[in-house]
Design an enzyme around this catalytic site. Structure first.
Site, mmCIF file in Angstrom:
data_model
loop_
_atom_site.group_PDB
_atom_site.id
_atom_site.type_symbol
_atom_site.label_atom_id
_atom_site.label_comp_id
_atom_site.label_asym_id
_atom_site.label_seq_id
_atom_site.Cartn_x
_atom_site.Cartn_y
_atom_site.Cartn_z
ATOM 1 N N LEU A 20 0.818 -1.221 0.000
ATOM 2 C CA LEU A 20 0.000 0.000 0.000
ATOM 3 C C LEU A 20 0.846 1.263 0.000
ATOM 4 O O LEU A 20 0.445 2.293 -0.538
ATOM 5 C CB LEU A 20 -0.916 0.015 1.230
ATOM 6 C CG LEU A 20 -2.041 -1.017 1.257
ATOM 7 C CD1 LEU A 20 -2.692 -1.064 2.627
ATOM 8 C CD2 LEU A 20 -3.083 -0.682 0.195
ATOM 9 N N GLY A 21 1.999 1.209 0.636
ATOM 10 C CA GLY A 21 2.831 2.412 0.699
ATOM 11 C C GLY A 21 4.072 2.164 1.531
ATOM 12 O O GLY A 21 4.302 1.047 2.028
ATOM 13 N N GLY A 52 7.124 4.282 4.262
ATOM 14 C CA GLY A 52 7.547 5.464 5.001
ATOM 15 C C GLY A 52 8.955 5.228 5.519
ATOM 16 O O GLY A 52 9.523 4.146 5.309
ATOM 17 N N SER A 94 8.555 2.403 8.123
ATOM 18 C CA SER A 94 7.779 1.177 7.884
ATOM 19 C C SER A 94 7.408 0.996 6.422
ATOM 20 O O SER A 94 7.449 1.934 5.640
ATOM 21 C CB SER A 94 6.477 1.235 8.690
ATOM 22 O OG SER A 94 5.677 2.293 8.192
ATOM 23 N N VAL A 150 3.988 -0.520 4.388
ATOM 24 C CA VAL A 150 2.593 -0.860 4.715
ATOM 25 C C VAL A 150 2.037 -1.782 3.626
ATOM 26 O O VAL A 150 2.065 -1.454 2.438
ATOM 27 C CB VAL A 150 1.739 0.422 4.861
ATOM 28 C CG1 VAL A 150 0.316 0.063 5.248
ATOM 29 C CG2 VAL A 150 2.359 1.354 5.902
ATOM 30 N N LYS A 189 1.184 -2.435 9.004
ATOM 31 C CA LYS A 189 2.306 -1.501 9.022
ATOM 32 C C LYS A 189 3.467 -2.244 9.665
ATOM 33 O O LYS A 189 3.481 -2.487 10.875
ATOM 34 C CB LYS A 189 1.908 -0.262 9.831
ATOM 35 C CG LYS A 189 2.968 0.806 9.883
ATOM 36 C CD LYS A 189 2.389 2.126 10.387
ATOM 37 C CE LYS A 189 3.519 3.149 10.551
ATOM 38 N NZ LYS A 189 3.100 4.503 10.666
ATOM 39 N N ASP A 247 1.468 16.589 14.007
ATOM 40 C CA ASP A 247 2.028 16.462 12.644
ATOM 41 C C ASP A 247 0.908 16.410 11.597
ATOM 42 O O ASP A 247 0.873 15.505 10.767
ATOM 43 C CB ASP A 247 2.865 15.171 12.593
ATOM 44 C CG ASP A 247 3.654 15.051 11.296
ATOM 45 O OD1 ASP A 247 3.926 16.073 10.652
ATOM 46 O OD2 ASP A 247 3.995 13.910 10.911
HETATM 47 N N1 LIG Z 1 -4.073 2.058 6.933
HETATM 48 C C1 LIG Z 1 -3.569 2.298 5.718
HETATM 49 N N2 LIG Z 1 -4.269 1.998 4.611
HETATM 50 C C2 LIG Z 1 -3.766 2.245 3.379
HETATM 51 N N3 LIG Z 1 -2.559 2.773 3.144
HETATM 52 C C3 LIG Z 1 -1.804 3.091 4.219
HETATM 53 C C4 LIG Z 1 -2.268 2.878 5.552
HETATM 54 N N4 LIG Z 1 -1.314 3.282 6.396
HETATM 55 C C5 LIG Z 1 -0.310 3.734 5.635
HETATM 56 N N5 LIG Z 1 -0.589 3.629 4.335
HETATM 57 C C6 LIG Z 1 0.281 4.009 3.199
HETATM 58 O O1 LIG Z 1 1.632 3.802 3.605
HETATM 59 C C7 LIG Z 1 2.361 5.040 3.619
HETATM 60 C C8 LIG Z 1 3.296 5.068 4.794
HETATM 61 O O2 LIG Z 1 2.529 5.015 5.984
HETATM 62 P P1 LIG Z 1 2.939 5.823 7.286
HETATM 63 O O3 LIG Z 1 2.984 7.274 6.974
HETATM 64 O O4 LIG Z 1 2.034 5.361 8.390
HETATM 65 O O5 LIG Z 1 4.415 5.257 7.477
HETATM 66 P P2 LIG Z 1 5.643 5.835 8.315
HETATM 67 O O6 LIG Z 1 6.735 4.820 8.216
HETATM 68 O O7 LIG Z 1 5.140 6.206 9.690
HETATM 69 O O8 LIG Z 1 6.011 7.125 7.531
HETATM 70 P P3 LIG Z 1 7.053 8.245 7.965
HETATM 71 O O9 LIG Z 1 7.858 7.685 9.097
HETATM 72 O O10 LIG Z 1 7.860 8.488 6.714
HETATM 73 O O11 LIG Z 1 6.172 9.413 8.341
HETATM 74 C C9 LIG Z 1 1.282 6.115 3.648
HETATM 75 O O12 LIG Z 1 1.730 7.299 3.052
HETATM 76 C C10 LIG Z 1 0.160 5.470 2.867
HETATM 77 O O13 LIG Z 1 0.399 5.627 1.475
#
Ligand SMILES: Nc1ncnc2c1ncn2[C@@H]1O[C@H](COP(=O)(O)OP(=O)(O)OP(=O)(O)O)[C@@H](O)[C@H]1O
Length: 433
Positions: free
Chosen positions: A83-84, A86, A89, A91, A106, A207
């Protein structure tokens, strides 16, 4: 006939007539894993760097859990797509084979055990679930630990799969901005979310930005179509030793903005603990008390929401980075704020602190190589007219103020006239005392 039923009742007890039992029987009959193609995808060329591959340092340290589409984690969660991603992580969309349901997983990198983020999700679950804002904050369904080679510990958080972010919607809209009804609905729902976080969970989000406000999916058939698309057109990828880099495939977008959720508690803080000097918030949405290293608390979220909402609606930043330059500087930011709001009230300025670099004791601007250009909300607002414009500006002026104590609370803002008389998505009613 009646006696046969009586006999069956006695034999199976109440279970025979329990709908949940029938439902779980049906689910179990569907709990086979999906088979994905083992070839036939587009291979991304070596010289094209994609997604988490850009984070060289993280990759060198082997931080992310190598996962392939089709894998079954803990004998239960089959990975059906990415899905994505970051910094902390990746996802994945997973299918829970036991419950025949879809979830977003995640999967944190091993050096990022997000102890606090995870406990904040617990807090979100513990608040009053009848509060209409409780469903507007993304939480976790469950979590598990995955240990790799007996040394790397990865935390997996299972969440509801969500759709596009508001940033995605903005990026593909004309003028890269949200329309009036979308921004009204977003502000309203985010105020519900903040009222819930601040009053029920004692949490500051810290944020708020378009990239972490996500649309709810609603129609669950989108998950099945997602899997079908992955079967028929496998995601593009490149394989680097034991790790596969996939190009993300988000869930199908909704036709119109419905319910949304505020995600990512990675920068959240417990409220009610006054603190100063600690930086938080995306730089361009950072509130004056944070910039000036003063004491801050819940009102930082109101400033953040107001400044983000302005940018998303107007399609231009309220406080842009330094002119003709993308680099953020504190003096340029404070000069813009001073240009819009006028000098800070003298009681906001604390002598012998960082404030003294920018303002004298009466609040006058003293930085020589950075000018203040006076402006006004009225001049900067370009999309509305008449009473509509006045009401929108009044809402913004209740959120964007020097002193945190002058900012309205989420509960007060929910009642603002610009947010009334509109049909909000079901369940988004006003909180009661
Ligand atoms: N519950 C969800 N459903 C669908 N897509 C999701 C979901 N959670 C996250 N994503 C996708 O995954 C991407 C990364 O998620 P998230 O921002 O929670 O990760 P992160 O590792 O905390 O990011 P960062 O540390 O860079 O801010 C999001 O931008 C989104 O595209």
């Amino acid at each position: 006939m009646a006696s046969i039923l009586e006999w069956l009742k006695r034999l199976f007890g109440r279970k025979l007539f329990n709908l949940e039992w029938l439902r779980s029987l049906f689910r179990r009959s569907l709990n086979f894993p999906v088979s994905f193609l083992t070839a036939g995808w587009e291979t991304i060329p070596d010289d094209e760097t994609i997604e988490e591959e850009q984070l060289e340092e993280v990759l060198q340290r082997n931080c992310y859990l190598p996962v392939d589409i089709g894998d079954i984690l803990l004998s239960r969660y089959q990975v059906v797509g990415k899905l994505g991603w970051g910094i902390t992580s990746i996802v994945w969309l997973v299918r829970d084979l036991e419950m025949n349901d879809y979830m977003a997983l995640k999967m944190f990198s091993h050096d990022m055990l997000p102890g606090e983020e995870s406990t904040y999700y617990d807090k979100i679950k513990q608040g009053n679930q009848r509060h209409p804002g409780s469903g507007r904050v993304r939480t976790k369904i469950a979590e598990f630990e995955f240990i790799r080679f007996e040394i790397f510990n990865h935390l997996g958080i299972l969440q509801e799969p969500l759709g596009e972010s508001l940033q995605d919607i903005q990026n593909r809209s004309v003028g890269e901005r949200l329309d009036k009804l979308s921004i009204q609905s977003t502000i309203y729902q985010m105020l519900l979310a903040l009222d819930y976080m601040h009053t029920e969970c004692n949490l500051i989000h810290g944020d708020i930005k378009g990239g972490i406000i996500f649309q709810e999916i609603g129609d669950k058939s989108r998950h099945d179509r997602y899997v079908q698309a992955e079967i028929e057109h496998p995601s593009a990828r490149k394989i680097y030793f034991a790790y596969t880099f996939y190009r993300s495939r988000p869930l199908e977008p909704a036709s119109q903005l419905g319910k949304i959720q505020l995600g990512d508690l990675g920068s959240a803080y417990p409220g009610d603990v006054p603190r100063n000097g600690q930086l938080l918030q995306p730089p361009l949405y950072r509130s004056p008390e944070v910039i000036l290293e003063k004491e801050w608390n819940y009102p930082v979220d109101i400033w953040n929401l107001g400044v983000w909402a302005w940018s998303a609606f107007e399609g231009s930043r309220l406080f842009p980075p330094k002119e003709n330059d993308d680099a953020y500087t504190t003096s340029a930011h404070l000069a813009y704020i001073t240009g819009l709001l006028g000098p800070p009230p003298p009681d906001f300025i604390e002598p012998d602190t960082i404030s003294a670099k920018y303002f004298d004791k009466d609040g006058n601007w003293i930085v020589e190589d950075c000018e203040v250009h006076p402006t006004s909300f009225e001049d900067l607002e370009k999309r509305l007219e008449g009473e509509d414009k006045e009401m929108f500006l009044d809402l913004m002026k209740g959120m964007i103020t020097w002193r945190p104590e002058d900012r309205k609370t989420p509960r007060e803002l929910i009642e603002h006239p610009w947010l009334q008389g509109i049909f909000w998505p079901p369940g988004c009613y006003k909180p009661t005392e």
